[in-house]
Structures are given as structure tokens and as C-alpha cells.
Design a protein around this motif. Structure first.
Motif, mmCIF file in Angstrom:
data_model
loop_
_atom_site.group_PDB
_atom_site.id
_atom_site.type_symbol
_atom_site.label_atom_id
_atom_site.label_comp_id
_atom_site.label_asym_id
_atom_site.label_seq_id
_atom_site.Cartn_x
_atom_site.Cartn_y
_atom_site.Cartn_z
ATOM 1 N N LEU A 179 -10.507 -46.328 -10.023
ATOM 2 C CA LEU A 179 -11.168 -46.467 -11.319
ATOM 3 C C LEU A 179 -12.616 -46.008 -11.244
ATOM 4 C CD1 LEU A 179 -11.089 -47.439 -14.240
ATOM 5 C CD2 LEU A 179 -11.729 -49.699 -13.441
ATOM 6 N N SER A 180 -13.299 -46.389 -10.185
ATOM 7 C CA SER A 180 -14.699 -45.996 -10.032
ATOM 8 C C SER A 180 -14.832 -44.479 -9.956
ATOM 9 C CB SER A 180 -15.290 -46.640 -8.775
ATOM 10 O OG SER A 180 -16.625 -46.233 -8.583
ATOM 11 N N THR A 181 -13.971 -43.848 -9.180
ATOM 12 C CA THR A 181 -14.026 -42.388 -9.021
ATOM 13 C C THR A 181 -13.889 -41.671 -10.360
ATOM 14 O OG1 THR A 181 -13.147 -42.497 -6.772
ATOM 15 C CG2 THR A 181 -12.916 -40.406 -7.937
ATOM 16 N N GLU A 182 -12.900 -42.066 -11.140
ATOM 17 C CA GLU A 182 -12.645 -41.373 -12.405
ATOM 18 C C GLU A 182 -13.683 -41.731 -13.460
ATOM 19 O OE1 GLU A 182 -10.692 -39.054 -12.143
ATOM 20 O OE2 GLU A 182 -9.644 -39.668 -10.327
ATOM 21 N N ALA A 183 -14.140 -42.973 -13.468
ATOM 22 C CA ALA A 183 -15.161 -43.366 -14.444
ATOM 23 C C ALA A 183 -16.481 -42.654 -14.175
ATOM 24 C CB ALA A 183 -15.359 -44.881 -14.408
ATOM 25 N N ARG A 185 -16.783 -39.730 -12.836
ATOM 26 C CA ARG A 185 -16.590 -38.353 -13.306
ATOM 27 C C ARG A 185 -16.895 -38.240 -14.798
ATOM 28 N NH1 ARG A 185 -10.878 -36.260 -12.495
ATOM 29 N NH2 ARG A 185 -11.831 -34.373 -13.382
ATOM 30 N N VAL A 186 -16.394 -39.200 -15.575
ATOM 31 C CA VAL A 186 -16.647 -39.191 -17.018
ATOM 32 C C VAL A 186 -18.128 -39.370 -17.305
ATOM 33 C CG1 VAL A 186 -16.234 -40.421 -19.186
ATOM 34 C CG2 VAL A 186 -14.330 -39.997 -17.618
ATOM 35 N N LEU A 187 -18.755 -40.313 -16.613
ATOM 36 C CA LEU A 187 -20.177 -40.573 -16.850
ATOM 37 C C LEU A 187 -21.030 -39.356 -16.499
ATOM 38 C CD1 LEU A 187 -20.463 -44.251 -15.527
ATOM 39 C CD2 LEU A 187 -20.592 -43.479 -17.899
ATOM 40 N N LYS A 188 -20.707 -38.704 -15.415
ATOM 41 C CA LYS A 188 -21.464 -37.502 -15.041
ATOM 42 C C LYS A 188 -21.286 -36.399 -16.081
ATOM 43 C CE LYS A 188 -21.804 -38.048 -10.028
ATOM 44 N NZ LYS A 188 -21.456 -37.488 -8.696
ATOM 45 N N ALA A 189 -20.081 -36.284 -16.602
ATOM 46 C CA ALA A 189 -19.840 -35.287 -17.640
ATOM 47 C C ALA A 189 -20.620 -35.606 -18.910
ATOM 48 C CB ALA A 189 -18.348 -35.206 -17.949
ATOM 49 N N LEU A 190 -20.944 -36.894 -19.092
ATOM 50 C CA LEU A 190 -21.740 -37.309 -20.248
ATOM 51 C C LEU A 190 -23.237 -37.207 -19.982
ATOM 52 C CD1 LEU A 190 -19.755 -40.490 -21.418
ATOM 53 C CD2 LEU A 190 -19.630 -38.174 -22.344
ATOM 54 N N GLY A 191 -23.590 -36.808 -18.763
ATOM 55 C CA GLY A 191 -25.005 -36.629 -18.440
ATOM 56 C C GLY A 191 -25.631 -37.743 -17.636
ATOM 57 N N PHE A 361 -14.755 -44.873 -23.634
ATOM 58 C CA PHE A 361 -14.123 -45.747 -22.642
ATOM 59 C C PHE A 361 -13.149 -46.729 -23.301
ATOM 60 C CE2 PHE A 361 -17.282 -44.082 -19.781
ATOM 61 C CZ PHE A 361 -16.691 -44.187 -18.531
ATOM 62 N N THR A 362 -13.473 -47.175 -24.501
ATOM 63 C CA THR A 362 -12.554 -48.069 -25.209
ATOM 64 C C THR A 362 -11.276 -47.328 -25.577
ATOM 65 O OG1 THR A 362 -14.433 -49.306 -26.107
ATOM 66 C CG2 THR A 362 -12.311 -49.628 -27.180
ATOM 67 N N ALA A 363 -11.416 -46.089 -26.005
ATOM 68 C CA ALA A 363 -10.230 -45.279 -26.311
ATOM 69 C C ALA A 363 -9.364 -45.091 -25.072
ATOM 70 C CB ALA A 363 -10.655 -43.917 -26.865
ATOM 71 N N ALA A 482 -7.681 -45.707 -14.832
ATOM 72 C CA ALA A 482 -8.167 -44.605 -13.995
ATOM 73 C C ALA A 482 -7.445 -43.306 -14.333
ATOM 74 C CB ALA A 482 -7.980 -44.945 -12.518
ATOM 75 N N GLN A 483 -6.140 -43.384 -14.566
ATOM 76 C CA GLN A 483 -5.370 -42.184 -14.893
ATOM 77 C C GLN A 483 -5.847 -41.551 -16.199
ATOM 78 O OE1 GLN A 483 -3.290 -40.324 -13.294
ATOM 79 N NE2 GLN A 483 -2.888 -38.978 -15.048
ATOM 80 N N VAL A 484 -6.049 -42.365 -17.218
ATOM 81 C CA VAL A 484 -6.505 -41.828 -18.506
ATOM 82 C C VAL A 484 -7.910 -41.250 -18.370
ATOM 83 C CG1 VAL A 484 -6.990 -42.360 -20.915
ATOM 84 C CG2 VAL A 484 -5.029 -43.421 -19.778
ATOM 85 N N LEU A 485 -8.782 -41.963 -17.660
ATOM 86 C CA LEU A 485 -10.151 -41.459 -17.471
ATOM 87 C C LEU A 485 -10.161 -40.138 -16.716
ATOM 88 C CD1 LEU A 485 -12.108 -44.743 -16.626
ATOM 89 C CD2 LEU A 485 -12.246 -43.397 -18.730
ATOM 90 N N SER A 486 -9.238 -39.971 -15.776
ATOM 91 C CA SER A 486 -9.178 -38.710 -15.031
ATOM 92 C C SER A 486 -8.835 -37.555 -15.960
ATOM 93 C CB SER A 486 -8.156 -38.805 -13.890
ATOM 94 O OG SER A 486 -6.830 -38.813 -14.385
#
Length: 707
Positions: A179-183, A185-191, A361-363, A482-486
Motif C-alpha cells: 500500500l505504501s509503495t503504490e500510494a 507513487r500516486v502522491l509523487k505524481a500529484l507533486g 484516494f477516497t475513489a 494498493a491494487q487500485v492505487l497502482s
């Protein structure tokens, strides 16, 4: 053993954590560079070295010895759902016949308990005994104190000789990393360039019953199964709603005071306590903490509740449905995600960026819950929970999410490309993106019929049973999210226009999965029909939902995130099926014994006395009809009870010889349980018309209303 503490003389701040080898204690006892290394290991930035472990072991030993400890144990979570421990003393003999107290880094890092008798689900043969425990640096060691002395408990993971996970902690730790790895990734993509790790936080609310020990000791069903297999409701149950949040009885209050003290000593932040809805039912809730600490703490909470209750002449019942006719007990698993620099990812913020992040993240959680609904249902499946789910403030077996009106409207508008909102009353925050509507700070009321409810800055998974380890539900939930966040991260990392990508992801995800959002009464028959229309699964029992664990999609999910292998999933599938069958087999056996050895003799004796009374009255010309009618009815019910008990014996024998694990569990679920219901209905009817003095067991009136 007197555990009372006078808090007017000893402040709570001195008691709290006094038996916990916390980071604060390590900071005091370890060299600065070693403490820094351990913090890095806890954060997943470094691996634990033997050199650092030697320093930690020495400090842990000296601290434990100063508290009177003579033994240590690697404390772990086997697949029984309980905890396990093997105690070793600190003593090491010297050449001159004396001993010194030793504890090495190797002993801290690794233990070797006999693993042959723990459930493995076919991962190993029973003659293969070797298993290893490995120190879980993320959860603090603590001291257990009782009449036998003081023992240092070191939270550990438990694996086989070949590296298979034999416990509930290893998959949990892996799911947290996933979960941490994928989250991130999302946060970095958001800046976001500051957060290094995303942490799952959990706060489990623990429900339980208390009964007087003298009554408990007279009930074989409570002793052997944790629930009453017989028992009729008294004239009053919970319908007056006078127990919920009522004033605590003095005996219970004294118990709770000691319970809090014992938990505070080991660093468990017990915060809230109160009467629950059912008579003699209570709840205790801690402050949120990291998932690994919360899992360990909840196991300590359950054990401490039991031990403390016994010291006060009571027994604690953690079964999901110990009494028929009143509320069952759950364990509301409050779950959220937070960054290592203190940002709750499920909390609306005060600027456009944070609110877009919140919606994203809620989605992701909504999509994960819908896509993996059966898996989440399986995570809360047990023979005990089958009695509870679907009534008396327990959520239904249908997985759905409660959002409340304002938040649902916001997501619906995004999905439907609408602007503006109709719902008023809550302060709203602008997202700064014209195509996204404003966001309310207080987004919902609470819905106690929802199995998965959003409550402001977290999701409350209410389906989890009171006796369960919360490790499995959190492992499954972490991995699903984690799967959805990836998948979200894959899209965001390729996107040239991040704002447009965020909107598109939220819109597409929610459009496909909003069927799982339901804000109404989950107990209603209308919802069952509506859920069917929406295509939501409604699996009412454990046996039918467990096969999802071995399905192709499930295996792919867990293997892709390196949480569980196909073999490990299959082993757990068989373990849980066998556990279900064993539990029902024990309950049926107890029911037969209680009926044959106690209820029949008592009822026969009482019926004989009635017949004698009727004959005596008839001999003197007095009216004997009431006694005759009563004796006749008792005779009828006794005959039915005898027949149903014989039927139960027969079907139980048939179930016991079935070899295939799933087929056997299915027989218990489809054939044994219905016959058990038939036996119970006759016995409970007899209890209503047999003299209380003649009935062989303490009644619900005594169990539920006398403390």
C-alpha cells in the motif's frame, strides 16, 4: 495479585508505557546512532543488522531484568487467530556453577518454536517441526505480569523452514509495504516530494459480554464453545434501550479501571469505555495507531479483558453471538491512510490540491471495496460471525459503503459531469478546479447498518467479528486498495495534464463502482432486493464465501503485490474451512451432551412430579387439568427433543466422515446447523414451561442481568 493503583498518588503519566519497551525507552537506553538505525529499520529504509540487534537486545534485557523479568518469549500470531508464546529464561550457566543473565542479538532476531502443531493447511507435513520467529521491529516489546512472574514479550513474525508465512503478521507487513509503495507513487505524481512512506492507521473498537463466573462455570456450552447453544430470552431483553451508555455498575466500573491500568502499562491507549446495547455487553476503544501496533494491541486487549474479568469473579465472552435474541459483538475496524509527515489522505483539506487528493484516494477505496467485495466479506467470515451478521446492529452480509448525502452528491456530480450541489448546511471548500464541485468539511452522519462506512476521515469496517484478529481484514483491505492505487498511478505517471487526469480517474472509477455506495437502512428487505438489482454479492455464510480466496483473480492480486503466494492462500482456505467445521462439530457435540445428560433427566423428573401431583389431586376429586395439560405438553416437547437430538447425532456422524474440506464444511452448514436449530427450539420451549428450580442450567436472566 492486587493490580489497583491509586492515581492520586501515582499519576497516569507515570503508569502509561511503564511495561512497554517503546521508542521513548529505546531513546533513553540506546546510543544515539543505534537508536537512529532502529528508526530507519522501522521506517523500512534499512535492514536490521546483527550489530544493531546486539545493542537492542542488551538494552531490552537490562530493562526487562530491572522490571523483574526472568523469561522472554517471541510472541506471534499463528493461524489459530490467537497468540502463541514459548518462554525461555535469561539464565546462562557458568563454569563455576553459577548463572549469568544473557540475551543476544541472535536470540532477539530469531527464535525457533516447534511449528508442527500449528495450522498449516497442507503447507507442511506434521512431522516437519521447524519454524522461525523473526523480530517485528515496528511493534514494541512489552512485559506480561501475573502470579507466575514477569515475562518479556517480543512481537514477531512466524514463518516455516521454507519461508512460507505461517501467521497473520507476515502478510500484514507485506500488505503495508504494498500500500505504501503504490500510494507514494500516486502522491509523487500529484507533486508531493516530501512524503517517503504511507502508513495504515487502525483503531479497533472491541465489544464483549461479561457474565458472573458462577453462572459461566455451570454452562458447558459457554466453557467449550464461547456461546450458548441453549437459552430462551427472559421477559425483558434490550428493547427498553436502558443499557446503552447507561451508568456503569460498580462491579463493572472496578473491572474497567483495572483493565485500563493493565493496558496503559503496556502502552495500549485505551481511551473509551461504555455499556453497549445488549445487557451485560460493553465496549472498549483505543486511540488510532499504526496497523502493526494496533493488531498486536488488540490481541493484548482481548487477553487482558479475559484475565482481568476472572480476577473480578467474571468471565468475558468475545464470541460474536453468545446469546440468541440480543445484539452480537463486533470489532469496528477504523481504517485510514496517512503519510509519514502527518497528512491523513482520507481527510478533506483546506486547499484545492489536498481536496483533489482526498477525492482521488477516497475513489480508490470505493473501487477497491466494490471490486474485492467478496474478499473483504471473506476476511470477516467465521462460524461465530455467521450468527451475527444481518441483524441487531450488525451490518448485513452485503458489502456496501455509506457516504452520506453531501459526499455522495459530490461524487455523483463528478461522475455525471454536473456542477453545483443541492445539499446545504455544511461549510464548503472550493477545489480550485471548475469542473469539480465544492467539498463539505463535515461530510456525513453515521450509519450503523453499513458494513463499510465513511466517518469523516476514515472508513469503519463494521463487519469484523469480535473474536477475530484484525490482521486479516486489514491485510486484505490494504492489498485491494494498493491494487487500485497502482492503476491510478500508472495513469497519472503518463498524464501530461495532471488536473484533467485526476478528474478523469475519479469520474471513470466512481461511475463504474458507485453501485456499492448505499446510504439507507442496511437491515431492510428493500435493500436486499436493491443490492441484487445492482449486482452486489450477498453471501450469507462462511462456507460459500471462502472459495474466493483461491480464485484466479485473488491469487493474481496477492502475488502481484508479494503479499501471499498461491500456496499460502490455498493453505489458509483449507485452514479456515477446517476451523469452521471443527467449531460446528464441537457446538453440536456440546448440544447433544447437554440435552442427553442434563436436560432430559431434569425434564423427565419434573414431568414425573407433575404426574404425581395430578394423580394426587384426582384421587381427592380436585381439579388436576392444569397439571395434566402441562405434563402432556412437556412430554410432547421431550419426545420431539429426543427425536431431534437423535437426528443430530446421525447427521453429525455423517459430517465427520466427509474427507474433502469444502464438502465437509458444506454438510455442517447445510445439514448439521438446521438440525441444531431444531434441537434448540424444543429445549428452549421446555425451558419456558419447566420450573426454574428444575432447569439444570443458569438462564439468560441470570447470565444477562446479574453482575
Amino acid at each position: 495479585m492486587n493490580n489497583a493503583i491509586d492515581f492520586t498518588k501515582t499519576p497516569v503519566t507515570e503508569v502509561y508505557g511503564s511495561n512497554c519497551f517503546s521508542n521513548a525507552v529505546m531513546r533513553e537506553r540506546l546510543p544515539k546512532n543505534i537508536f537512529k538505525e532502529i528508526l530507519a529499520v522501522q521506517a523500512g529504509e534499512k535492514e536490521l543488522t546483527l550489530e544493531v540487534a546486539e545493542f537492542a537486545a542488551a538494552a531490552m534485557r537490562d530493562w526487562a531484568l530491572s522490571k523483574g523479568a526472568t523469561h522472554y518469549t517471541h510472541w506471534f500470531h499463528p493461524l489459530t487467530g490467537l497468540t502463541a508464546e514459548k518462554h525461555d529464561s535469561f539464565i546462562s550457566p557458568t563454569a563455576d556453577g553459577r548463572v549469568i543473565m544473557e540475551f543476544s542479538g541472535k536470540e532477539l532476531i530469531k527464535g525457533e518454536p516447534d511449528a508442527s502443531s500449528f495450522p498449516s493447511g497442507g503447507l507442511r507435513a506434521t512431522f516437519e517441526a521447524r519454524g522461525y520467529t523473526a523480530w517485528d521491529v515496528t511493534s514494541p516489546a512489552f512485559l506480561k505480569q501475573d502470579l507466575t512472574g514477569t515475562t518479556l514479550c517480543i512481537p514477531t513474525a512466524f514463518i516455516s523452514y521454507y519461508g512460507h508465512a505461517l501467521d497473520k503478521k507476515v502478510p500484514l507487513l507485506k500488505s503495508l509495504d504494498a500500500l505504501s509503495t503504490e500510494a507514494i507513487r500516486v502522491l509523487k505524481a500529484l507533486g508531493n516530494e516530501t512524503s517517503k512512506r504511507v502508513i495504515t492507521t487502525v483503531g479497533p473498537e472491541q465489544e464483549y459480554f461479561l457474565v458472573d463466573k458462577q453462572f459461566y462455570d455451570q454452562r458447558p456450552d459457554l466453557i467449550l464453545t464461547g456461546r450458548t447453544v441453549f437459552g430462551s430470552m427472559p421477559a425483558k431483553g434490550q428493547e427498553m434501550e436502558d443499557h446503552y451508555f447507561g451508568a456503569l455498575k460498580e462491579r463493572v466500573s472496578i473491572f474497567m479501571r483495572e483493565l485500563n491500568t493493565e493496558l496503559w502499562k503496556v502502552g495500549v491507549s485505551a481511551k473509551t469505555q461504555h455499556n453497549e446495547v445488549a445487557p451485560n455487553q460493553f465496549e472498549i476503544a483505543p486511540i488510532f495507531t499504526t496497523a502493526t501496533v494496533a493488531v498486536d494491541a488488540n490481541q493484548m486487549v482481548m487477553e487482558t479483558i479475559r484475565n482481568t474479568a476472572r480476577r473480578h469473579g467474571m468471565e468475558a465472552l468475545l464470541h460474536e453471538k453468545p446469546f440468541d435474541g440480543v445484539n452480537g459483538s463486533g470489532k469496528h475496524n477504523n481504517w485510514s491512510m496517512a503519510t509519514d509527515d502527518g497528512v491523513n489522505l482520507l481527510e478533506p483539506g483546506e486547499n484545492p490540491e489536498s481536496n483533489a487528493r482526498f477525492l482521488l484516494f477516497t475513489a480508490a477505496v470505493v473501487e477497491a471495496v466494490d471490486r474485492y467485495a467478496l474478499l473483504l466479506r471473506a476476511s470477516a467470515a467465521s462460524a461465530g460471525n455467521d450468527h451475527r451478521l444481518g441483524a441487531n446492529e450488525a451490518p448485513p452480509a452485503i458489502i456496501s459503503i455509506f457516504f452520506g448525502g453531501p459526499l455522495t452528491e459530490i461524487f455523483d456530480n463528478i461522475a455525471d459531469r454536473k456542477t453545483g450541489t443541492k445539499t446545504g448546511g455544511a461549510h464548503r471548500i472550493k477545489l480550485g478546479v471548475t469542473s469539480l464541485p465544492t467539498l463539505p468539511v463535515d461530510v456525513s452522519d453515521r450509519n450503523r447498518t453499513s458494513p463499510f462506512a465513511f466517518t469523516g476521515n476514515k472508513f469503519e469496517f463494521r463487519m469484523v467479528g469480535s473474536s477475530q484478529s484484525i490482521a486479516t481484514p486489514n491485510t486484505y483491505l490494504n492489498t485491494a486498495v494498493a491494487q487500485v492505487l497502482s492503476e491510478f498511478a500508472d495513469t497519472l505517471e503518463k498524464a501530461k495534464d495532471k488536473n484533467t487526469a485526476i478528474q478523469d480517474i475519479i469520474r471513470e472509477s466512481y461511475s463504474k463502482h458507485r453501485r456499492v455506495v448505499f446510504n439507507g437502512n442496511g437491515y431492510s428487505e428493500e435493500w436486499v432486493l436493491e443490492a441484487e438489482r445492482r449486482g452486489l454479492p450477498n453471501v450469507r455464510n462462511t462456507v460459500d464465501v471462502l472459495p474466493v480466496m483461491t480464485q484466479k483473480d485473488t491469487v493474481a492480486l496477492f502475488e502481484s503485490h508479494k503479499v501471499l503466494t498461491k500456496d499460502e492462500l490455498e493453505s489458509r482456505y483449507h485452514i479456515y474451512l477446517e476451523k469452521y467445521s471443527k467449531q460446528i462439530n464441537i457446538e453440536a457435540g456440546v448440544m447433544i451432551d447437554m440435552a442427553r445428560r442434563s436436560i432430559f433427566p431434569a425434564v423427565s423428573s419434573y414431568a414425573g412430579d407433575l404426574a404425581k401431583d395430578a394423580a394426587a389431586l384426582a384421587s381427592i376429586g380436585a381439579v388436576s387439568a392444569p397439571q395434566e395439560k402441562r405434563a402432556k405438553r412437556i412430554a410432547e416437547l421431550s419426545a420431539e427433543l429426543y427425536d431431534e437430538t437423535a437426528k443430530l447425532e446421525k447427521v453429525l456422524e455423517e459430517a465427520q466422515v466427509v474427507e474433502d474440506a469444502f464438502a465437509q464444511a458444506k454438510v455442517y452448514q447445510e445439514k448439521v446447523i438446521p438440525v441444531m436449530d431444531g434441537v434448540r427450539s424444543r429445549a428452549d420451549a421446555l425451558e419456558k414451561i419447566v420450573s426454574k428450580c428444575a432447569w439444570p442450567y443458569p438462564t439468560y436472566e441470570e447470565l444477562l442481568f446479574k453482575l
